[in-house]
Design a protein around this motif. Structure first.
Motif, PDB file in Angstrom:
ATOM      1  N   GLN A   1     -11.739  51.578  59.777  1.00 41.24           N
ATOM      2  CA  GLN A   1     -11.597  52.586  60.693  1.00 41.24           C
ATOM      3  C   GLN A   1     -12.387  54.022  59.494  1.00 41.24           C
ATOM      4  N   ALA A   2     -12.146  53.643  58.313  1.00 38.08           N
ATOM      5  CA  ALA A   2     -12.886  54.655  57.085  1.00 38.08           C
ATOM      6  C   ALA A   2     -13.539  54.882  56.563  1.00 38.08           C
ATOM      7  N   SER A   3     -14.447  53.484  56.904  1.00 34.85           N
ATOM      8  CA  SER A   3     -16.049  53.196  56.300  1.00 34.85           C
ATOM      9  C   SER A   3     -17.134  54.437  57.356  1.00 34.85           C
ATOM     10  N   ASP A   4     -17.723  54.890  57.087  1.00 35.37           N
ATOM     11  CA  ASP A   4     -18.590  55.851  57.630  1.00 35.37           C
ATOM     12  C   ASP A   4     -20.271  55.651  57.365  1.00 35.37           C
ATOM     13  N   LEU A   5     -20.328  55.153  58.487  1.00 35.97           N
ATOM     14  CA  LEU A   5     -21.827  54.242  58.709  1.00 35.97           C
ATOM     15  C   LEU A   5     -22.828  55.255  58.807  1.00 35.97           C
ATOM     16  N   ILE A   6     -23.858  55.249  58.568  1.00 36.58           N
ATOM     17  CA  ILE A   6     -24.516  56.434  58.963  1.00 36.58           C
ATOM     18  C   ILE A   6     -26.003  55.420  59.813  1.00 36.58           C
ATOM     19  N   ALA A   7     -26.298  55.697  60.977  1.00 40.74           N
ATOM     20  CA  ALA A   7     -27.421  55.126  61.581  1.00 40.74           C
ATOM     21  C   ALA A   7     -28.271  55.660  61.799  1.00 40.74           C
ATOM     22  N   LEU A   8     -29.250  55.835  60.668  1.00 40.74           N
ATOM     23  CA  LEU A   8     -30.776  56.154  61.143  1.00 40.74           C
ATOM     24  C   LEU A   8     -31.678  55.901  62.504  1.00 40.74           C
ATOM     25  N   THR A   9     -32.374  56.509  62.380  1.00 40.13           N
ATOM     26  CA  THR A   9     -33.048  56.523  63.719  1.00 40.13           C
ATOM     27  C   THR A   9     -34.319  55.949  62.989  1.00 40.13           C
ATOM     28  N   ILE A  10     -35.880  55.309  63.841  1.00 39.92           N
ATOM     29  CA  ILE A  10     -36.910  55.671  63.400  1.00 39.92           C
ATOM     30  C   ILE A  10     -38.326  56.310  63.539  1.00 39.92           C
ATOM     31  N   ARG A  11     -39.117  56.858  62.978  1.00 35.06           N
ATOM     32  CA  ARG A  11     -40.257  57.415  63.640  1.00 35.06           C
ATOM     33  C   ARG A  11     -40.748  57.183  64.554  1.00 35.06           C
ATOM     34  N   SER A  12     -41.623  58.203  65.586  1.00 36.76           N
ATOM     35  CA  SER A  12     -42.023  57.308  66.453  1.00 36.76           C
ATOM     36  C   SER A  12     -42.559  57.077  65.941  1.00 36.76           C
TER      37      SER A  12
END
Length: 223
Positions: free
Chosen positions: A103-114
């Motif tokens: 729970q301490a890990s801060d995962l960054i979710a990346l989005t892909i360009r259209s």
């Protein structure tokens, strides 16, 4: 000012901690644990598809200062690499990967360009012009084909090259331009005009830069 904002954040933290009913000694112990931790030293991109992983890693290195490491999405691949890392994953995989993190890990979710909207803007239909499309990421080739045909290009005017194959550069010098990813662009034949499609969305790029800036200089203002 920064000290005032930090004081407010710390006060909010202790206010929320009291609501849990935990003893003050426990709260202090956990706080000290976090203070003793070393700040993150690098980003870790977790992505199962090797070619896409290579492209996103390349784009991150172009935009960021901290080192970038990468690995597959199986637990045995990424769990040993989390020490000192800021974990990063594409949005389609983020939820599943987050289940394996603390729970301490801060995962960054990346989005892909259209891909469709971007390619449509850059390449209006030009009759008679040969256009190359080159990438080692199969989904890129598939989407580019759909978009360019919809934009009015004759299928006979499109030259597709899978950069995973040894002779993928053949014929690209005869094209007016080559739509490609950032990795493939660096390996095109001379005299080819690359039109580089960035995979990462602008929003994700800005978010990564904010993390990068904060780790390097915690007191600097956000980008």
């Amino acid at each position: 000012s920064s000290p005032l904002i930090l004081d407010q954040l710390i006060a909010n933290f202790f206010r929320e901690a009291r609501k849990t009913g935990e003893p003050v000694a426990t709260v202090r112990e956990r706080l000290q644990h976090w203070l003793d931790m070393q700040p993150p030293s690098h980003f870790l991109l977790i992505e199962p598809r090797e070619e896409l992983r290579r492209i996103v890693t390349h784009e991150m290195r172009q935009a960021l200062t901290l080192p970038i490491k990468s690995c597959g999405s199986r637990k045995q691949e990424f769990l040993p690499l989390l020490d000192g890392a800021i974990p990063v994953a594409l949005a389609r995989n983020a939820e599943q990967i987050a289940k394996s993190l603390s729970q301490a890990s801060d995962l960054i979710a990346l989005t892909i360009r259209s891909v469709p909207s971007s390619l449509s803007e850059w390449l209006p239909s030009r009759s008679g012009a040969l256009v190359g499309i080159a990438s080692g990421w199969p989904e890129f080739l598939k989407l580019a084909r759909t978009v360019l045909l919809a934009a009015g290009f004759d299928k006979e005017a499109l030259v597709f090259r899978d950069a995973r194959h040894p002779k993928w550069r053949r014929g690209l010098q005869q094209t007016a331009a080559v739509v490609c990813d950032s990795v493939t662009a660096e390996h095109l034949p001379r005299n080819c005009r690359p039109i580089v499609f960035s995979v990462l969305s602008d929003a994700s790029r800005r978010e990564l830069q904010q993390y990068d800036n904060f780790v390097r200089n915690p007191l600097a203002p956000a980008l």
